[in-house]
Design an enzyme around this catalytic site. Structure first.
Site, PDB file in Angstrom:
ATOM      1  CB  THR A   8     -16.488   8.378  20.129  1.00  0.00           C
ATOM      2  OG1 THR A   8     -15.952   8.418  19.831  1.00  0.00           O
ATOM      3  CG2 THR A   8     -17.437   9.322  20.176  1.00  0.00           C
ATOM      4  CG  ASN A  10     -21.833   2.345  23.123  1.00  0.00           C
ATOM      5  OD1 ASN A  10     -23.220   2.369  24.409  1.00  0.00           O
ATOM      6  ND2 ASN A  10     -21.141   0.810  24.016  1.00  0.00           N
ATOM      7  CB  SER A  11     -24.013   3.526  17.351  1.00  0.00           C
ATOM      8  OG  SER A  11     -22.872   4.504  16.899  1.00  0.00           O
ATOM      9  CB  CYS A  12     -20.856   1.678  15.019  1.00  0.00           C
ATOM     10  SG  CYS A  12     -20.703   0.001  14.117  1.00  0.00           S
ATOM     11  CB  SER A  14     -18.079   0.817  22.026  1.00  0.00           C
ATOM     12  OG  SER A  14     -19.456   1.088  21.385  1.00  0.00           O
ATOM     13  CB  CYS A  79     -12.853   4.537  18.482  1.00  0.00           C
ATOM     14  SG  CYS A  79     -14.055   5.608  19.420  1.00  0.00           S
ATOM     15  CG  ASP A 103     -17.309   4.824  12.574  1.00  0.00           C
ATOM     16  OD1 ASP A 103     -18.450   3.802  12.540  1.00  0.00           O
ATOM     17  OD2 ASP A 103     -17.380   5.838  13.081  1.00  0.00           O
TER      18      ASP A 103
END
Length: 139
Positions: A8, A10-12, A14, A79, A103
């Site tokens: 969702t 794209n900060s963690c 992925s 996710c 997450d």
């Protein structure tokens, strides 16, 4: 071989998966993107990966729209949100997979607990993507 990893924000998750898959095989083109890209990396994800020698600090948080017209061997969602909101790709996609993870950025509690969630999810992502690599790519 081209692999796109979707989440969702794209900060963690992925980003960690991107780092692991690229570390397994530098010859694979790996990109990651978000259905609602945050535009930044999660600092704890960057730190968790650095702790095991993988530097993702130079990655960018990109919108999935950047990649819609490209051809992909694999598009992998990591996710639930991205799996449900995954866009239809205009380009050719040979395989679409979902390898889901919690997450860690949503973890609540002490700093120690939150950090332990980042480590747990990081290690689960490593195992999940190692299995994917061994069974789908390396074979």
């Amino acid at each position: 071989m081209k692999v796109l990893i979707l989440c969702t924000g794209n900060s963690c998750r992925s980003q960690m998966a991107h780092g692991f898959l690229q570390s397994f095989d530098a010859n694979i083109t790996v990109c990651s993107a978000g259905t609602e890209a945050s535009g930044k990396l999660n600092a704890k994800a960057v730190k968790a990966m650095a702790e095991i020698g993988i530097d993702i600090s130079g990655h960018t948080s990109d919108s999935v729209s950047k990649y819609l017209d490209e051809e992909w061997d694999y598009v992998i969602t990591v996710c639930g949100g991205a799996n449900e909101a995954c866009p239809a790709f205009v380009g050719k996609v040979k395989h679409r997979l979902h390898i889901g993870f919690d997450d860690p950025s949503h973890a609540l509690g002490s700093e120690e607990f939150i950090w332990s969630e980042f480590i747990r999810v990081r290690d689960e992502i490593k195992a999940g993507f190692r299995k994917f690599y061994d069974e789908q790519i390396k074979r």
